[in-house]
Design a protein around this motif. Structure first.
Motif, PDB file in Angstrom:
ATOM      1  N   GLY A 119       0.793  -1.233   0.000  1.00 45.64           N
ATOM      2  CA  GLY A 119       0.000   0.000   0.000  1.00 45.64           C
ATOM      3  C   GLY A 119       0.819   1.273   0.000  1.00 45.64           C
ATOM      4  N   ASP A 120       2.134   1.164   0.214  1.00 43.84           N
ATOM      5  CA  ASP A 120       2.966   2.368   0.217  1.00 43.84           C
ATOM      6  C   ASP A 120       3.044   2.991  -1.172  1.00 43.84           C
ATOM      7  N   ASP A 121       3.185   4.315  -1.189  1.00 41.38           N
ATOM      8  CA  ASP A 121       3.401   5.054  -2.428  1.00 41.38           C
ATOM      9  C   ASP A 121       4.850   4.907  -2.856  1.00 41.38           C
ATOM     10  N   VAL A 122       5.064   4.607  -4.127  1.00 44.84           N
ATOM     11  CA  VAL A 122       6.424   4.470  -4.664  1.00 44.84           C
ATOM     12  C   VAL A 122       6.525   5.181  -6.007  1.00 44.84           C
ATOM     13  N   VAL A 123       7.750   5.483  -6.385  1.00 48.59           N
ATOM     14  CA  VAL A 123       8.054   6.009  -7.706  1.00 48.59           C
ATOM     15  C   VAL A 123       9.005   5.025  -8.367  1.00 48.59           C
ATOM     16  N   ILE A 124       8.729   4.698  -9.610  1.00 46.12           N
ATOM     17  CA  ILE A 124       9.596   3.814 -10.388  1.00 46.12           C
ATOM     18  C   ILE A 124      10.655   4.665 -11.076  1.00 46.12           C
ATOM     19  N   LEU A 125      11.903   4.229 -10.980  1.00 42.68           N
ATOM     20  CA  LEU A 125      13.025   4.945 -11.577  1.00 42.68           C
ATOM     21  C   LEU A 125      13.673   4.082 -12.652  1.00 42.68           C
ATOM     22  N   ASP A 126      14.292   4.733 -13.622  1.00 49.19           N
ATOM     23  CA  ASP A 126      15.103   4.024 -14.612  1.00 49.19           C
ATOM     24  C   ASP A 126      16.128   4.999 -15.151  1.00 49.19           C
ATOM     25  N   ASP A 127      17.199   4.436 -15.730  1.00 48.15           N
ATOM     26  CA  ASP A 127      18.241   5.307 -16.262  1.00 48.15           C
ATOM     27  C   ASP A 127      17.876   5.820 -17.655  1.00 48.15           C
ATOM     28  N   VAL A 128      17.603   4.916 -18.593  1.00 48.12           N
ATOM     29  CA  VAL A 128      17.310   5.303 -19.973  1.00 48.12           C
ATOM     30  C   VAL A 128      15.972   4.707 -20.398  1.00 48.12           C
ATOM     31  N   LEU A 129      15.177   5.505 -21.107  1.00 49.55           N
ATOM     32  CA  LEU A 129      13.899   5.053 -21.639  1.00 49.55           C
ATOM     33  C   LEU A 129      13.973   4.999 -23.151  1.00 49.55           C
ATOM     34  N   THR A 130      13.671   3.838 -23.719  1.00 48.69           N
ATOM     35  CA  THR A 130      13.564   3.710 -25.176  1.00 48.69           C
ATOM     36  C   THR A 130      12.154   3.214 -25.497  1.00 48.69           C
ATOM     37  N   THR A 131      11.902   1.933 -25.308  1.00 48.09           N
ATOM     38  CA  THR A 131      10.549   1.395 -25.551  1.00 48.09           C
ATOM     39  C   THR A 131       9.678   1.481 -24.300  1.00 48.09           C
ATOM     40  N   GLY A 132      10.322   1.594 -23.134  1.00 52.07           N
ATOM     41  CA  GLY A 132       9.600   1.600 -21.867  1.00 52.07           C
ATOM     42  C   GLY A 132       9.459   0.220 -21.258  1.00 52.07           C
ATOM     43  N   GLY A 133      10.019  -0.802 -21.897  1.00 50.92           N
ATOM     44  CA  GLY A 133       9.840  -2.172 -21.437  1.00 50.92           C
ATOM     45  C   GLY A 133      10.273  -2.419 -20.004  1.00 50.92           C
ATOM     46  N   SER A 134      11.456  -1.978 -19.626  1.00 48.78           N
ATOM     47  CA  SER A 134      11.923  -2.246 -18.259  1.00 48.78           C
ATOM     48  C   SER A 134      11.151  -1.416 -17.245  1.00 48.78           C
ATOM     49  N   THR A 135      10.793  -0.206 -17.616  1.00 45.89           N
ATOM     50  CA  THR A 135       9.997   0.632 -16.706  1.00 45.89           C
ATOM     51  C   THR A 135       8.624   0.009 -16.490  1.00 45.89           C
ATOM     52  N   LEU A 136       8.006  -0.441 -17.564  1.00 46.54           N
ATOM     53  CA  LEU A 136       6.687  -1.060 -17.448  1.00 46.54           C
ATOM     54  C   LEU A 136       6.736  -2.357 -16.651  1.00 46.54           C
ATOM     55  N   LYS A 137       7.798  -3.126 -16.812  1.00 44.91           N
ATOM     56  CA  LYS A 137       7.938  -4.358 -16.030  1.00 44.91           C
ATOM     57  C   LYS A 137       8.048  -4.020 -14.544  1.00 44.91           C
ATOM     58  N   ALA A 138       8.821  -2.982 -14.216  1.00 49.60           N
ATOM     59  CA  ALA A 138       8.958  -2.558 -12.816  1.00 49.60           C
ATOM     60  C   ALA A 138       7.621  -2.074 -12.254  1.00 49.60           C
ATOM     61  N   VAL A 139       6.865  -1.317 -13.050  1.00 49.93           N
ATOM     62  CA  VAL A 139       5.542  -0.843 -12.614  1.00 49.93           C
ATOM     63  C   VAL A 139       4.649  -2.047 -12.311  1.00 49.93           C
ATOM     64  N   SER A 140       4.634  -3.015 -13.201  1.00 46.47           N
ATOM     65  CA  SER A 140       3.794  -4.202 -13.035  1.00 46.47           C
ATOM     66  C   SER A 140       4.176  -4.999 -11.788  1.00 46.47           C
ATOM     67  N   ILE A 141       5.457  -5.227 -11.595  1.00 49.17           N
ATOM     68  CA  ILE A 141       5.923  -5.989 -10.428  1.00 49.17           C
ATOM     69  C   ILE A 141       5.588  -5.250  -9.136  1.00 49.17           C
TER      70      ILE A 141
END
Length: 183
Positions: A119-141
């Motif tokens: 239930g805690d609020d979090v922000v997802i971080l990433d170094d480089v965004l191209t397709t968004g795949g790793s960011t989206l995977k982190a959001v989902s997890i």
């Protein structure tokens, strides 16, 4: 010189590679004439200082107050640590978290490491965004773990392959730098 300009100069010096031919294979498999080896910046003392301060300010500017911040290991790890350290120095601690692609196969079997509660609020971080795949995977997890994803913040948005649009379908997205800073 402002910290953002200092970060652009540091990325240009340490991490920005350019070729006349598309010789760099991106995580997406696409070949590119431009590559950002951003870990050479995010793992450096000056990069940590600049990124931590700029991320902390971005959170203030956007009104986000997460309990923790992080993303998929490895690219997001130094970014999360930079923010966590800076936030502590500024008297508003934010926990760093690390998200694995797969749950750990020993110990507690966790997929996300860090101090936070469901239930805690979090922000997802990433170094480089191209397709968004790793960011989206982190959001989902993070969401599967019961965390409330407020937004994603990227150090550098390559502004291609619909990365921004892909992530914005799932959560708000902010970036510190974009490809336009290196044209």
């Amino acid at each position: 010189m402002e910290d953002r300009d200092k970060l652009i100069a540091l990325v240009r010096q340490r991490s920005f590679l350019k070729s006349d031919e598309p010789v760099f294979r991106l995580a997406s498999g696409k070949m590119s004439k431009v590559y950002f080896d951003l870990r050479l910046t995010t793992l450096s003392p000056e990069g940590q200082h600049l990124i931590g301060g700029l991320l902390f300010q971005k959170l203030k500017d956007t009104g986000l107050s997460p309990r923790a911040a992080g993303g998929l290991t490895m690219g997001a790890d130094p970014v999360a640590c930079a923010l966590s350290y800076t936030s502590y120095l500024r008297g508003e601690p934010i926990e760093a978290m690390v998200i694995r692609k797969e749950p750990k196969d020993h110990g507690r079997g966790l997929q996300i490491e860090g101090m936070f509660d469901r239930g805690d609020d979090v922000v997802i971080l990433d170094d480089v965004l191209t397709t968004g795949g790793s960011t989206l995977k982190a959001v989902s997890i993070a969401r599967e773990a019961g965390l409330n994803v407020l937004a994603a913040i990227i150090v550098l948005d390559r502004c291609e392959q619909n990365g921004r649009q892909n992530v914005e379908k799932q959560c708000p997205l902010h970036s510190l730098l974009t490809m336009d800073d290196f044209r």
